[in-house]
Motif scaffolding. Sequence first.
Motif, mmCIF file in Angstrom:
data_model
loop_
_atom_site.group_PDB
_atom_site.id
_atom_site.type_symbol
_atom_site.label_atom_id
_atom_site.label_comp_id
_atom_site.label_asym_id
_atom_site.label_seq_id
_atom_site.Cartn_x
_atom_site.Cartn_y
_atom_site.Cartn_z
ATOM 1 N N ASN A 111 6.261 -4.900 -1.993
ATOM 2 C CA ASN A 111 4.840 -5.124 -2.247
ATOM 3 C C ASN A 111 4.149 -5.709 -1.022
ATOM 4 O OD1 ASN A 111 2.630 -7.253 -3.693
ATOM 5 N ND2 ASN A 111 2.637 -5.143 -4.433
ATOM 6 N N ILE A 112 4.818 -6.613 -0.337
ATOM 7 C CA ILE A 112 4.233 -7.208 0.865
ATOM 8 C C ILE A 112 4.089 -6.167 1.969
ATOM 9 C CG2 ILE A 112 4.672 -8.852 2.736
ATOM 10 C CD1 ILE A 112 5.957 -10.691 0.597
ATOM 11 N N CYS A 113 5.138 -5.382 2.183
ATOM 12 C CA CYS A 113 5.120 -4.423 3.288
ATOM 13 C C CYS A 113 4.207 -3.231 3.029
ATOM 14 C CB CYS A 113 6.540 -3.957 3.598
ATOM 15 S SG CYS A 113 7.579 -5.266 4.296
ATOM 16 N N MET A 114 3.901 -2.939 1.776
ATOM 17 C CA MET A 114 2.881 -1.932 1.481
ATOM 18 C C MET A 114 1.529 -2.372 2.020
ATOM 19 S SD MET A 114 3.576 0.933 0.020
ATOM 20 C CE MET A 114 2.007 1.328 -0.736
ATOM 21 N N MET A 121 1.962 -10.116 -4.345
ATOM 22 C CA MET A 121 2.928 -10.927 -3.623
ATOM 23 C C MET A 121 2.352 -11.419 -2.295
ATOM 24 S SD MET A 121 5.546 -11.148 -5.636
ATOM 25 C CE MET A 121 4.256 -11.293 -6.897
ATOM 26 N N ILE A 122 1.389 -10.696 -1.777
ATOM 27 C CA ILE A 122 0.671 -11.152 -0.592
ATOM 28 C C ILE A 122 -0.200 -12.348 -0.961
ATOM 29 C CG2 ILE A 122 -1.003 -10.500 1.174
ATOM 30 C CD1 ILE A 122 -0.021 -7.571 0.750
ATOM 31 N N PHE A 149 0.412 -11.534 8.665
ATOM 32 C CA PHE A 149 1.225 -10.322 8.536
ATOM 33 C C PHE A 149 0.387 -9.079 8.236
ATOM 34 C CE2 PHE A 149 3.864 -7.393 6.017
ATOM 35 C CZ PHE A 149 4.935 -7.201 6.890
ATOM 36 N N VAL A 150 -0.459 -9.152 7.222
ATOM 37 C CA VAL A 150 -1.306 -8.013 6.855
ATOM 38 C C VAL A 150 -2.544 -8.024 7.746
ATOM 39 C CG1 VAL A 150 -2.663 -6.938 5.023
ATOM 40 C CG2 VAL A 150 -0.475 -8.012 4.490
ATOM 41 N N THR A 151 -2.832 -6.890 8.377
ATOM 42 C CA THR A 151 -3.963 -6.813 9.304
ATOM 43 C C THR A 151 -5.091 -5.932 8.783
ATOM 44 O OG1 THR A 151 -2.863 -5.000 10.482
ATOM 45 C CG2 THR A 151 -2.512 -7.243 11.317
ATOM 46 N N GLY A 152 -4.854 -5.189 7.712
ATOM 47 C CA GLY A 152 -5.864 -4.311 7.150
ATOM 48 C C GLY A 152 -5.317 -3.587 5.941
ATOM 49 N N GLU A 155 -1.989 -1.860 6.388
ATOM 50 C CA GLU A 155 -1.632 -2.092 7.784
ATOM 51 C C GLU A 155 -1.031 -3.491 7.938
ATOM 52 O OE1 GLU A 155 -5.306 -1.705 9.865
ATOM 53 O OE2 GLU A 155 -5.369 0.487 9.696
ATOM 54 N N ASN A 156 -0.003 -3.579 8.791
ATOM 55 C CA ASN A 156 0.614 -4.880 9.053
ATOM 56 C C ASN A 156 1.204 -4.907 10.451
ATOM 57 O OD1 ASN A 156 3.360 -3.805 8.971
ATOM 58 N ND2 ASN A 156 3.100 -3.681 6.742
ATOM 59 N N ILE A 157 1.861 -6.006 10.800
ATOM 60 C CA ILE A 157 2.343 -6.205 12.165
ATOM 61 C C ILE A 157 3.765 -5.701 12.388
ATOM 62 C CG2 ILE A 157 0.841 -8.208 12.471
ATOM 63 C CD1 ILE A 157 3.345 -9.976 12.141
ATOM 64 N N LEU A 158 4.394 -5.097 11.391
ATOM 65 C CA LEU A 158 5.765 -4.621 11.563
ATOM 66 C C LEU A 158 5.848 -3.569 12.668
ATOM 67 C CD1 LEU A 158 7.095 -4.194 7.904
ATOM 68 C CD2 LEU A 158 7.897 -5.851 9.603
#
Length: 275
Positions: A111-114, A121-122, A149-152, A155-158
């Motif tokens: 959920n976070i990485c989506m 969860m974010i 972590f989440v940029t949009g 979208e994220n910083i991974l």
Amino acid sequence: MDLNTITEVVRRPSDRPGTDWHEGDAWLAGGTWLYSTEQPHLRRLIDLTALRWAPLVPGEAGLEISATCTIRELYAFAPPHDWTAGILLPKSCEAFLSSFKVWNAATVGGNICMSLPAGPMITLTVALEAQYELWASDGSVRMVDALDFVTGDHENILAPGEILRRVVIPAHALRKRTAHRRFTLTRLGRSTVFLIGTQRPGANDLLLTITAGTVRPIRIAFDSLPDARTLRQSIEALPADVWFADPNGTPDHRLHLTRYFAEEIRRDLTAGDLA
């Protein structure tokens, strides 16, 4: 949905699965999104559940949540009595746009990485000042603030091959007083806005987290509880492009709801009327 471009599934990855990362790979945990739509760019799945990371590790320093912890496991967790903010764990699980059946497979890390605006969860981890432990494909490790972590939207910083290993929530955040508000168009619908306010025990501060109505999570901190006008002005000062638009609400609608619910949270924390 069948993923007909997949040619290999790694059932027993190494303890550091990112070191063998290739273009066209995808991490497989719950798979609730992965199997919900076509993934023509993928060729190989790496099954993280085989690593059997401990889902939840409470301790004096706080709570560690593995990326593969399921929503069901998080929902069932009984926090220590003095973790007053622990009420946010089940409340955030209940904010999922999914049935209890999906909870058995869907994971916190997924959920976070989506990185969707409405990812609960974010909301939870940003509000509780969590850190994310990220593993890079070169074997290095970095800790990042959940807020960064989440940029949009999605979208994220991974970096390619990088993996979210665990979420670390500090004990001091778990001992805070909390108030929250969430709005949906339907009873079990996707969040239009989801706000959480936290306050240190015995203090008069306010940490307000705004999500779902914004393309990335927002935190506004006050050393002491602001008056209604100051709070409203702080929200209205956010950049116009941070507000999210989809069928669940326009940016103006979400701004209106955020102002309204933020004031309710302020009043709750002022009066001690908490949930």
